[in-house]
Design an enzyme around this catalytic site. Sequence first.
Site, short mmCIF file in Angstrom:
data_model
loop_
_atom_site.label_atom_id
_atom_site.label_comp_id
_atom_site.label_asym_id
_atom_site.label_seq_id
_atom_site.Cartn_x
_atom_site.Cartn_y
_atom_site.Cartn_z
N ARG A 65 0.85 -1.18 0.00
CA ARG A 65 0.00 0.00 0.00
C ARG A 65 0.89 1.23 0.00
O ARG A 65 1.95 1.25 0.64
CB ARG A 65 -0.93 0.03 1.22
N GLU A 90 -3.98 7.40 -4.88
CA GLU A 90 -4.30 6.81 -6.18
C GLU A 90 -5.65 7.33 -6.71
O GLU A 90 -6.55 7.58 -5.92
CB GLU A 90 -4.35 5.28 -6.06
N HIS A 103 -1.13 0.17 -10.03
CA HIS A 103 -1.73 -0.75 -9.05
C HIS A 103 -2.28 -2.00 -9.76
O HIS A 103 -3.48 -2.28 -9.71
CB HIS A 103 -2.83 -0.07 -8.24
#
Length: 321
Positions: free
Chosen positions: A239, A268, A286
């Site tokens: 993360r 993000e 991601h």
Amino acid sequence: MACTLAPVTDGVILQVGGLHPTVERELATTYGALRLPSAPGAAAAFLAEHGPEVTVAVTSAGMDATLIGALPRLAAVINLGVGYDAVDVAALKPRGIVLSNTPDVLTDCVADLAVGGLIDVFRGMSAGDRFVRRGEWAAGHTFPLQRRVSGIRVGILGLGRIGRAIAHRLEAFGCTITYHNRRRVDDVAYGYAGSPLELARDADAVIVTTPGGPDTRALVSAEVLAALGPDGYLVNVARGSVVDQDALVAALTSGALGGAALDVFTDEPRAPEELFALDNAVLLPHIGSATVETREAMAQLVLRNLGRFLADGTLVTPVPL
């Protein structure tokens, strides 16, 4: 660990955010699920009308305390993803609401990506691709020498399922593996570092695989990055919150850190623009679990969790709360 409640035989299933097409199709056709509108005004009106009926929520977008509080009969949250830091667990606990995630099925793909990112940033593969596309090779320029991956010292921050899978892959490269967890792992022969700082001091690269959330926020601090130094590299497939992103940007732009391969960021889908022009930064959107096979497996696990909970009040992959 078994997680058992009375089976839910009535009530509404709520979809929160976008989901894999397989899940969305089954929620609509098999379960008649409702979808939470994304517009704030529409969401408030929807919750006022339907919130008291909702017993199960299915999400990959997370659920905050306000949304959970608007669902007085909520009994289970079915999360698509191994990470559940976007779900306010503190709001679930007092009400006995159970939570599931999708572990294991994405382990291999995330581990593959981590090793790929490590090779990319060490060998300059993405940078080399851009070098060729810009016409610099054809113009007679020489691409700068990069770093070898085989035989390096790799520190893994978080030796869970994904961390172990990465370590196993890197053994084939002759890498020396060390790790840091809150507690030692008994059944591995890898060296143990007592802190992230100690891990970084003795590594050529650190790969971050620890869960997100408040307990790991900025675990990779400016001090840890300094310990890696100008010849060290960071790979993050966990993360964005686990790394002090401001310190990371400063280290990469100044040359205080050798390079980084990043699949996750703190805000993000925005990645720091300061990194866009850097050849020592590999930036990915991601995509750790983003393969056809893995996403379908995650979708099927979500549906198994939902079906099991509705049938007998248990979950296939409960998160211990």
